[in-house]
Design a protein around this motif. Structure first.
Motif, mmCIF file in Angstrom:
data_model
loop_
_atom_site.group_PDB
_atom_site.id
_atom_site.type_symbol
_atom_site.label_atom_id
_atom_site.label_comp_id
_atom_site.label_asym_id
_atom_site.label_seq_id
_atom_site.Cartn_x
_atom_site.Cartn_y
_atom_site.Cartn_z
ATOM 1 N N LEU B 46 0.835 -1.203 0.000
ATOM 2 C CA LEU B 46 0.000 0.000 0.000
ATOM 3 C C LEU B 46 0.874 1.258 0.000
ATOM 4 C CD1 LEU B 46 -2.612 -1.322 2.586
ATOM 5 C CD2 LEU B 46 -3.033 -0.940 0.167
ATOM 6 N N TYR B 62 -4.183 4.651 -2.773
ATOM 7 C CA TYR B 62 -5.360 3.949 -3.279
ATOM 8 C C TYR B 62 -5.817 2.942 -2.234
ATOM 9 C CZ TYR B 62 -4.772 5.778 -8.010
ATOM 10 O OH TYR B 62 -4.700 6.576 -9.111
ATOM 11 N N LEU B 63 -7.099 2.951 -1.924
ATOM 12 C CA LEU B 63 -7.628 1.993 -0.955
ATOM 13 C C LEU B 63 -8.179 0.768 -1.674
ATOM 14 C CD1 LEU B 63 -9.498 4.357 1.527
ATOM 15 C CD2 LEU B 63 -7.372 3.134 1.937
ATOM 16 N N PHE B 64 -9.291 0.962 -2.371
ATOM 17 C CA PHE B 64 -9.887 -0.155 -3.114
ATOM 18 C C PHE B 64 -10.720 0.392 -4.250
ATOM 19 C CE2 PHE B 64 -11.876 0.660 1.017
ATOM 20 C CZ PHE B 64 -13.078 1.230 0.631
ATOM 21 N N LYS B 65 -11.051 -0.512 -5.163
ATOM 22 C CA LYS B 65 -11.887 -0.102 -6.292
ATOM 23 C C LYS B 65 -13.333 -0.390 -5.962
ATOM 24 C CE LYS B 65 -8.909 0.146 -10.120
ATOM 25 N NZ LYS B 65 -8.932 0.266 -11.527
ATOM 26 N N GLN B 99 -12.067 4.545 -8.046
ATOM 27 C CA GLN B 99 -11.040 4.206 -7.075
ATOM 28 C C GLN B 99 -11.241 5.008 -5.779
ATOM 29 O OE1 GLN B 99 -7.912 2.152 -7.809
ATOM 30 N NE2 GLN B 99 -8.169 2.206 -5.593
ATOM 31 N N ILE B 130 -8.844 0.333 5.969
ATOM 32 C CA ILE B 130 -9.191 -0.909 5.264
ATOM 33 C C ILE B 130 -9.724 -1.924 6.282
ATOM 34 C CG2 ILE B 130 -8.360 -2.827 3.852
ATOM 35 C CD1 ILE B 130 -6.304 -0.960 2.646
#
Lengths: 230, 138
Positions: B46, B62-65, B99, B130
């Protein structure tokens, strides 16, 4: 429509190519020109303001002078009347009338300059506020642009790297595993250290008790060797 | 941008400093706007990205899509993130295309210590958020 609404609309549209700028260069140029124009207006208004304020002060000074003159002439009228010089008194009175009229004109001019000054001050205030607003919006536009471009660079890099093959949860789990591993290693290290320390202690105790050989070992070896030779 | 390469060098040295307990690497990424990728030891999955514009230094990760969110949970996660947003020291969530990102922005006049502090906090916030959003994610 506020700028943030426009940006939202543009971003929501989604039909853009990846990394395509939502802010076209032309609108940035127009924006920059508008800011420059507003700044120019403020500068001009400020110059006008000093001029008008100077004129207002001049008019005020003239009014004051004329009024002093009128008082002086009223005094003359008094003196002429005391001398029974009616004709002279009338003549001076006529002069007072002229002065009065001039004072009125100057007073009106002063009032008009004052009005103008207030209008200019109001305009400067309003334009300055508008300029600050435009600058804030301009920064917003440029920030959006910069974020978009940076994101494009990141996305390219990210897509080519291995990290994107992982989901957020997978990434987190891997990191947590590494952390746990590190913690395990640390505590293993501690346990091991304790054991070593323990052994050392025990050795010392045994040496002290004469159960195992202590520092005299070398001398013992030497003695044995001597015995052999002998 | 010349300033960014200076920042990159200074950050890289700071990242190498032993004893700060938070070692990281700095990799410049070329593009229309130059970006630095910060890879933190043991958190390589990450990374944090830094870009510098006239007004601000933007640190982002970026965390997640969107497609990583369990189906039907989109509204819930959006609400949860919006609620969590204000409690998160120095960082905030955003959405860029599909994103989800987490970011912190600093003044361009921030010191090197401020920036390193931001990186540390942001990295911790990435892991925590997260973790907090885990139940909504595939």
């Amino acid at each position: 429509m506020s700028l943030i609404t426009k940006i939202l609309t543009a971003l929501r549209g989604g039909a853009r190519e990846v990394g395509e700028s939502i802010v076209d260069k032309n609108s940035i140029r127009i924006f920059e020109q508008e800011i420059k124009d507003a700044q120019g207006q403020i500068d001009k208004a400020k110059r006008d303001l000093t001029e008008v304020m100077a004129k207002e002060m001049q008019a005020a000074r003239k009014v004051e002078n004329i009024q002093a003159d009128i008082i002086k002439h009223e005094d003359y009228v008094g003196k002429a009347l005391a001398d029974n010089n009616e004709t002279l008194a009338l003549e001076i009175a006529e002069k007072i009338g002229v002065l009065q009229a001039e004072a009125d004109i100057q007073q009106k001019a002063q009032a008009s300059f004052e009005n103008h000054t207030n209008r200019l001050k109001g305009m400067i205030k309003k334009t300055t506020k508008a300029l600050a607003d435009m600058e804030r919006q301009f920064i917003m536009v440029k920030t959006t642009d910069s974020v978009q471009k940076a994101t494009a660079a990141i996305t390219d890099n990210y897509a080519s790297g291995s990290s994107k093959l992982l989901t957020a949860k997978e990434s987190l789990d891997r990191i947590k595993e590494k952390q746990a591993d590190l913690e395990d290693r640390l505590s293993a290290g501690e346990i091991l250290q304790d054991e070593f320390d323990g052994t050392d202690d025990l050795d010392e105790k045994m040496k002290a008790a004469g159960i195992i050989e202590g520092d005299s070992k070398a001398q013992d070896i030497l003695a044995k060797l001597k015995a052999k030779q002998g | 941008m010349n300033e960014l390469s200076t920042l990159a060098n200074r950050l890289a040295e700071k990242g190498k400093e032993s004893g700060n307990g938070f070692p990281f690497e700095v990799n410049p990424i070329p593009g229309e706007v130059e970006v630095l990728q910060i890879v933190i030891e043991d958190r390589e999955e990450l990374p944090i990205f830094i870009s510098v514009s006239e007004e601000q230094i933007l640190c982002m990760s970026y965390l997640f899509k969107q497609d990583e969110i369990k189906s039907g949970k989109e509204n819930e996660i959006n609400k949860a993130m919006l609620i969590a947003n204000i409690s998160m020291p120095l960082s905030a969530f955003s959405l860029i295309d599909d994103q989800y990102v987490i970011y912190g922005s600093l003044s361009v006049n921030s010191s090197l210590d401020d920036i390193t502090h931001e990186i540390e906090i942001l990295s911790d916030n990435i892991l925590e958020s997260i973790e907090a959003m885990r139940e909504y994610l595939n």
